[in-house]
Write a protein that holds these residues in place. Sequence first.
Motif, PDB file in Angstrom:
ATOM      1  N   VAL B  41      83.788  29.253  58.331  1.00 60.35           N
ATOM      2  CA  VAL B  41      85.103  30.482  58.556  1.00 60.35           C
ATOM      3  C   VAL B  41      85.708  29.686  59.950  1.00 60.35           C
ATOM      4  CG1 VAL B  41      84.642  33.148  59.275  1.00 60.35           C
ATOM      5  CG2 VAL B  41      82.521  32.054  58.262  1.00 60.35           C
ATOM      6  N   THR B  45      89.560  30.678  59.351  1.00 57.82           N
ATOM      7  CA  THR B  45      90.645  31.235  59.928  1.00 57.82           C
ATOM      8  C   THR B  45      90.969  30.239  60.607  1.00 57.82           C
ATOM      9  OG1 THR B  45      88.267  32.835  60.234  1.00 57.82           O
ATOM     10  CG2 THR B  45      90.061  33.241  61.739  1.00 57.82           C
ATOM     11  N   PHE B 311      98.942  38.183  62.278  1.00 60.03           N
ATOM     12  CA  PHE B 311      97.597  37.994  62.458  1.00 60.03           C
ATOM     13  C   PHE B 311      97.265  37.493  63.914  1.00 60.03           C
ATOM     14  CE2 PHE B 311      95.215  33.725  62.886  1.00 60.03           C
ATOM     15  CZ  PHE B 311      94.365  33.627  61.889  1.00 60.03           C
ATOM     16  N   LEU B 315      93.899  39.512  65.283  1.00 57.58           N
ATOM     17  CA  LEU B 315      92.529  38.404  66.283  1.00 57.58           C
ATOM     18  C   LEU B 315      92.295  38.976  67.466  1.00 57.58           C
ATOM     19  CD1 LEU B 315      91.620  36.019  65.295  1.00 57.58           C
ATOM     20  CD2 LEU B 315      93.080  34.446  66.274  1.00 57.58           C
TER      21      LEU B 315
END
Lengths: 539, 336
Positions: B41, B45, B311, B315
């Motif tokens: 993961v 990312t 992004f 985030l």
Amino acid sequence: MNRHLKCFSGALLALVVLTIGALSSAGPASAKNEYAQIEGSGSTWSQVILQQWISDVNPLGMQVTYNGSGSSQGRKDFANNVTDFGISEIPFQGTDPVTHQADTSNGRAYAYLPIVAGGTAFTYQLKVGGKLVRNLRLSGETLAKIFTLKITNWNDAAITADNNGHALPSLPITPVVRSDGSGTTAQFTRYLDTMYPSIWRPYNGQAGLTSQYPRKGREIAASGSDQVMNTIDGAAGNGTIGYVEYSYPLNAHYPVVKVENAAGYFVEPTQYNVAVALTQAQINQDQNSPDYLTQVLNGVYTYKDSRTYPLSSYSYMIIPTGAKDQRMTTAKRQTIADFLYYSLCQGQSKAGPYGYSPLPLNLVQAGFSQISKLKTADSAVDLTNRSVTSCNNPTFVAGHLSENHLAQVAPKPAACDKAGAGPCGFATGTGVPSTNTNQPTGSTTGTSAGTGTANTGTPGTPGAAPPGGSIDPATGVASGTGAVAGQAVTATPIELSASRTGDTSVFGWVAALELVGLVLIPGLYVAAMRRRSATGDST
Amino acid sequence: MTTLPREHLDAVEAVPRVLASTNTGSDRVFAYVARSTGATVLVITGGIGVFLAVQSVPTLKHYGLHFFTQTQWQPDADKLGIAAVLVGTLEVAMVAMAIAFPLALATALFISEYAPAKLRSTLISLVDLMAAVPSIIYGLWGFFLVEPHASEMALFLQRHFGFLPFFHIGADPNAAVWDRSRYTASAFCAGIAVAMMVLPMSCAVMRQVFSQTPDGEKEAALALGSTRWGMIRTVVIPFGRGGIIGGTMLGLGRALGETIAVLLIISPEFLIKPRILEIGTNTVSALIAGQFGEATGIQLSALLTAGFVLFIITLIVNTLAAIVVNRSRSGAGTDA
């Protein structure tokens, strides 16, 4: 119930038998030519008709897949050897006019050939007395000025003049343009740049066509032809006008603008009007020109035939012609050739009902000369009996190419469609051209009962709704009344000065006071009564 | 005060038992699998972030910091900047949160405190179902069903609160025929559709935290004579404060990135405009979706840079939300 079931199964059986028959008759042909699956991507403008052709050729053994990802993506995919063919409204641009980026085939040998023709239509929502105006006429110059914000109100003198003196109400014009890059925008801006450079270039800031319309001022931008259509026919659409392919207003039962051609007639982009115009389309044969094999539409824009729809154009199929093309095999070339043979000939008869237009003889011939390049690249490709002479195209008779069949099938526009006459009451957006024979007359209007079907407009059909009476697609009730027939709907624009701020605030305060009173008075009254009775008790 | 018997203290000093913890083979395999899945993961990312960062290098080299201050998006004039779209993104997200926050809070409180036990599971799955509806459906819902009414609402707001600068619209609200097209395709209309998309997520987080409120404290509040609302106000909401903030911020993270519903509703405009009711706005994700198909070269790079900025923002917002939510689960909120 049981009888229905039997009926149904009978029909099914007949269908199966027919299909088997068709398959067995097609058998020898597909046995002779080996096919392989071909893949393509590109224009959404031509996607509807292309999907129809793909399902038509499927029973013949040809597997074609198509992804409508936009013209630019179609060219990009072809250049990157991702697809076997591409479809685009505009050719490879060399240097893109907007992004200044190279847009080439990356050295992959290719040929352009015309595949689908159609008219860039202008659809609008304009209500007079609660009724849609369905017979608006505009000249090319007026359209150019509307889309460059030079004309901003529907009661502008230029619009009144185009409609032979019939004024529209004072209502701001809201042009609806595409927010995403699109071939439709390219087709329209090419027309503006060719015909009205003095209006278009100052607005755009530079010469040339663009795929991305420079939205300014009052203009609304919507993404995709669907959203343009939805914005125009939506609740807030009154006063909007936008450009889309003719099939969209046709499906939405919305009117389109009749655009003035060089002969002084206002015509709608029905199938034959586009076909007549495209007989003047030329193909650039100059091998040194960067626009080699692309369409030259100047003749189309100015063709003096009274049936011409000036904003007619076609989209290209880009086919690989290199002998050593990395994706091509004999089977694939054969599939492309046979798919194109079907599309250019028999498939064109489906163009009209889908809101496109069949390609005329000159373009079909140009197409076949490009298909022959597949055989040049690979001699194993079988092109016997696949030529213009055996072609079943609705605009010409296969055996008699010299006969001007199109001139016979394409109807002349009505006399009231001429500049300075009319305007005709015939409603647009039905796919049927306005002619002298199908004009609504006073006697037939008002008697129409909604038949619930789309207006076929066959002249003289008893019981059919008169073309002037538009039929509400949702309810099937004829909404057009005598107002549309014969005469254009016109009204004197009056602005009422009712409901001003002063009024609303005064009434607002009164309402608020009443509300407070309504809540408080009963309670106060009861309290007062109680106090009185309490004091009464104590005494 | 209770006292413990004395003699126990005199007993042998307590020595913790040594636990043998040798991992068996299957334990080790499980640990590796779990660890590598978790790492995947992170790698994905991180990979997205690195890809976007690399792609945005040419843009930042070419435009520098002007990329963040330029409002226009005109590839032909070599003017590309995200100032306007960033503001538009925030406006749409703010409108969405202004609508979604009270709805989510009320829904979560109703489900966890008021709803009959029989109905509760149905309501929970209904709210979860909202999260499963594809965003294009919300877009079409917003465009066809909500927008006509939203434009009337916008007219009402302009008439009565038009003195507030962000409710101003460049059209006469008292015209005989109001200029309806000016009231559509706005940040407000898009915000309504986005609100419906973020609501289930916010609601789920809030509800979960509310349901963890210690029963003892709730019963204590009721025993002291508090009404149900008083109990909620003094026990449930203070306990769930972290969940409320966290759920709202998770929703905000989603609202910032919402694409297709926004693209369907708005009419793109590249202006920093505080007027949320007026036609025309744009968001980063709608810009990318709308322009990507035709973009090449520097424009493509600029779009990816815009994506990179989004992004990073998302985030940060989501990380903050996660931190707040995690802290609240420990019950630290009770003493507030």
